[in-house]
Design a protein around this motif. Sequence first.
Motif, mmCIF file in Angstrom:
data_model
loop_
_atom_site.group_PDB
_atom_site.id
_atom_site.type_symbol
_atom_site.label_atom_id
_atom_site.label_comp_id
_atom_site.label_asym_id
_atom_site.label_seq_id
_atom_site.Cartn_x
_atom_site.Cartn_y
_atom_site.Cartn_z
ATOM 1 N N VAL A 9 24.185 0.647 48.098
ATOM 2 C CA VAL A 9 25.547 0.356 48.567
ATOM 3 C C VAL A 9 25.557 0.166 50.079
ATOM 4 O O VAL A 9 26.181 -0.758 50.604
ATOM 5 C CB VAL A 9 26.510 1.483 48.142
ATOM 6 N N LEU A 20 23.997 -3.145 50.840
ATOM 7 C CA LEU A 20 24.893 -4.236 50.465
ATOM 8 C C LEU A 20 26.019 -4.386 51.477
ATOM 9 O O LEU A 20 26.328 -5.493 51.931
ATOM 10 C CB LEU A 20 25.459 -3.970 49.066
ATOM 11 N N ASP A 21 26.640 -3.270 51.850
ATOM 12 C CA ASP A 21 27.767 -3.325 52.776
ATOM 13 C C ASP A 21 27.355 -3.698 54.191
ATOM 14 O O ASP A 21 28.158 -4.247 54.951
ATOM 15 C CB ASP A 21 28.498 -1.974 52.792
ATOM 16 N N ALA A 72 22.856 -1.023 40.215
ATOM 17 C CA ALA A 72 23.969 -1.445 39.350
ATOM 18 C C ALA A 72 23.903 -0.731 38.009
ATOM 19 O O ALA A 72 24.929 -0.319 37.451
ATOM 20 C CB ALA A 72 23.925 -2.956 39.150
ATOM 21 N N PRO A 78 33.815 -1.175 38.761
ATOM 22 C CA PRO A 78 33.931 -2.054 39.932
ATOM 23 C C PRO A 78 32.671 -2.073 40.792
ATOM 24 O O PRO A 78 32.223 -3.142 41.227
ATOM 25 C CB PRO A 78 35.125 -1.455 40.693
ATOM 26 N N LEU A 79 32.092 -0.901 41.059
ATOM 27 C CA LEU A 79 30.883 -0.849 41.890
ATOM 28 C C LEU A 79 29.711 -1.498 41.168
ATOM 29 O O LEU A 79 28.937 -2.251 41.776
ATOM 30 C CB LEU A 79 30.542 0.596 42.242
ATOM 31 N N THR A 83 29.816 -3.876 39.047
ATOM 32 C CA THR A 83 30.023 -5.325 39.084
ATOM 33 C C THR A 83 29.565 -5.910 40.421
ATOM 34 O O THR A 83 28.864 -6.932 40.466
ATOM 35 C CB THR A 83 31.515 -5.655 38.863
ATOM 36 N N ARG A 84 29.935 -5.270 41.530
ATOM 37 C CA ARG A 84 29.537 -5.740 42.862
ATOM 38 C C ARG A 84 28.019 -5.795 43.005
ATOM 39 O O ARG A 84 27.447 -6.776 43.481
ATOM 40 C CB ARG A 84 30.084 -4.805 43.944
ATOM 41 N N LEU A 85 27.362 -4.709 42.586
ATOM 42 C CA LEU A 85 25.914 -4.626 42.753
ATOM 43 C C LEU A 85 25.189 -5.625 41.854
ATOM 44 O O LEU A 85 24.219 -6.272 42.273
ATOM 45 C CB LEU A 85 25.449 -3.201 42.453
ATOM 46 N N ARG A 142 26.333 -8.459 40.661
ATOM 47 C CA ARG A 142 26.551 -9.825 41.160
ATOM 48 C C ARG A 142 25.684 -10.088 42.394
ATOM 49 O O ARG A 142 25.116 -11.171 42.546
ATOM 50 C CB ARG A 142 28.023 -10.040 41.495
ATOM 51 N N ALA A 143 25.574 -9.087 43.263
ATOM 52 C CA ALA A 143 24.718 -9.237 44.443
ATOM 53 C C ALA A 143 23.268 -9.420 44.023
ATOM 54 O O ALA A 143 22.526 -10.211 44.622
ATOM 55 C CB ALA A 143 24.860 -8.020 45.350
#
Length: 873
Positions: free
Chosen positions: A325, A328-329, A343, A353-354, A356-358, A360-361
């Motif tokens: 995280v 990524l951020d 992920a 939600p988290l 999904t972000r990871l 997709r990244a």
Amino acid sequence: MTGTLGRGIFFTGSAGIGKSRLLREGVDALPGDQYAVGWIAASATTAAVPFGGLVQVLPVEQPQGLSPAGILRWAVDLLQQQAAGRRIVLAVDDAHLLDSPTAALVHLVARAENACVVGTLRDGEQVPLPIRALWTDDLVEHAELSPLPPTDTAGLLAAILEGPVEHRTADRLGKLSAGNPLLLRELVHAVQGSKELTEQYGLWTWTGRLELAPSLTELVDIRIGRLSPGVRTVVELVAFGEPLGLRLLDTVVEEADVETAEERGLIMMVNSDRRLDVRLGHPLYGEVVRRQCPVSRTRRLQAHLAELLEGVGKRRREDLLRVAVWRLDSGTAQDPAMLIAAAGQAFARYDVPLATRLARAALDAGGGFDAAELLATILMFADRPAEALGVLDAVATDTGDEERLSRWLTVRGMVSYWGLSQESTVEEIARRGTELNDLAAQARVSAFESIMRLHRLDAPTALRLAQGVLDRPAASVAARELARCTIAHLQAVQGQLRRSAMAVDLVQAKAASWRVDMPYLQLAVELARGTRLVISGDLAGIDTLVADEFADLADAGDFRLGSGYLAILRAYAARLRGRSDTAMQAALGACAILATSRVYAGLAQAERAQAAALRGDARQAAEAMAEADNSHARSMAVLYPWLEQARAATLAAGGDLPGAVTHLHGLVGRLRADGFAGYETLVLHDLVRLGQATAPTGPTCSDGSCRTVAQRLTELSEQVDGELPPLLARHARAAADGSPEQLMSVADGFMELGLALPAAEAAAVALHLLRRDRSPDIAAASERLAVLLGCCDIVHTPALRTATPTLTDREWQVARRAADGETSRAIAEQLFLSTRTVENHLQRIYSKLGVTGRAELRAALRTIPGHDDTAAT
């Protein structure tokens, strides 16, 4: 203040907890002719001036030439003169800010015989010694105002928003405010300005990001105060990295700055296993600090945190997720494998939600098929099946070996079957599975086909496939446990409850092995377990289920299918306890959570219909049932007993008892044909509750007769496991025999299981029989029923209505007054009737209730649901 022994009280608490309001409300209630109230409003400004806090109490002009002690004595005498014989009350707000002379005066006043002092203090502040001595010397009480507990937070939110609040929203706002009423109010005002606070099914629901209003930011800024660069760095690192190990933090900042931050309440130390972690002193500190930090500094801090943890080694399992995280951020994430692993961890924690972000990244960073498979799976559980299908189709040509192909097939099958309700998926996955040669790949596909066939009511095929997977040594742990969930669910509906429980326990024992591969398998576990708990009437088991770690993770991570299903179970348990208000709130919450999902949406609406029917709200029950029919997915056909029981309850609530009975008889036949003996016991009991214990049911016997409902329940009680089926059979036999004694015994049995609603219904029928026979046991039975109804709230079921005498509005008016001890003459005067007319009304009331006079009237009225309502019937 009004007592004879105490000399006062001081309240301690955080800013905004309500100290000043409590002080003001208490003092303002004092009558001025008996109390001389002096207000001292301390502040940072008055603290620098001798007697600065007394500007509202003492004259501006003070005697000259007096020593400090003389001035104190003069001030005390003056207060006594101003009181003119009344009791002196000195109210001190923010007493920690008092100057030394004023603090000394407050202490002296507290020692006076006709005076008391009351005041407030803020947590974490230095308290003047004269004030501290007040309670150390036992002159005054010292009380700490604690943060609001969750139930009070939910109540305050409902008052602010003028309507009930969905429990996850209440929990989230409660945690952000840390139970502080002022911060809670400001948070609500902040989210009210966004489009993410909405009212659905009568419940307020908040989703999305918190937008801090200027007033809220300013309030938190005041609490944080001005920070030195070193202390600010400590707070910022903790804000972006919490929980942060103290040893790790000490490697990059000065220990003195950490101590200062802790002393000021900006951070706190929390023991975690054998490590001491650092967290922020309040959740909102992080929100404000993170938003005020410049973007460039934010990214640098996050990259620095990642480097620090990588430098000491990711020792804990969650450390990988935290590093990912931060990377990524901070824009420094370059390793797709790390992002995929992170992920997977986030999804295993149900943080959709988290995850999904990871994921997709990871896909954007070149993660390929593995990233696409994971992202599609997560999107399915984020209620975005069409998007998930697009992600899968983009890697359809990248399926390589059969192991990868089986994963692609099963995820695509899951999305199209449950996400898009495409029933043809079952045949498609079965056909594609036969083309595989790899035994492990075959087992994975068979496990998914098995649970799909269960959900569309092809139970024999589902069982055969699941047993085949368990018999296949090459099957993966995840495939085997998914198959075991299918079997556990089938065993539950067939009434093999002990075997179902054992199967679920076996799946849970292997959770560490399957959670990374198939975290969503937990839903299959909970559906099987929840079905067993419902059929067995195990309310304590349901309570445990909705309070366990999965429930907490599902709520915190926005895993709506999990949260929604658990809310349905919560509503079911509340309904059987007769707590219709709790049942309705939980059902409405489930409807709101599952509004965008078709998997459990119909079930949520069906439970809403049941709660409305229990409350006698026929209109809402019918409306909910229509929505259940509209939203129930064909891919969840196995849940039909829940919906059809709700349909019968809806018909009964609307006054169509014959229609409800006919519908239940048809449902019994369907359940018998499907072999769902567990559910059949519950539906047969619904017939008993509608007065059908002696009604024929089932196919015609060889002698041309049919079993009665009571006989069939007795037969099933020997086949279906658990304590409940024999009790249901006893209820049916007692109702068929018309035995008040047995019905009261059954009511006691229901209460031993916590089932207050059926207990009250059985007792109501027993009392009805006793009244019919003019039995001398009416009074005792009335008292027992009153106690049972006292365990419920608003309950209006057919069993309670048919066993309850109907009083006219005038009879209710007379009965209530007579039960309160008023004479017939007094009642007549109030109602503008003659005394003879009142007596005639009372005789009819006594006859209907089966009592002999006023002495038994109060208890008899308490046996009527809604007896406290003016329009009760």
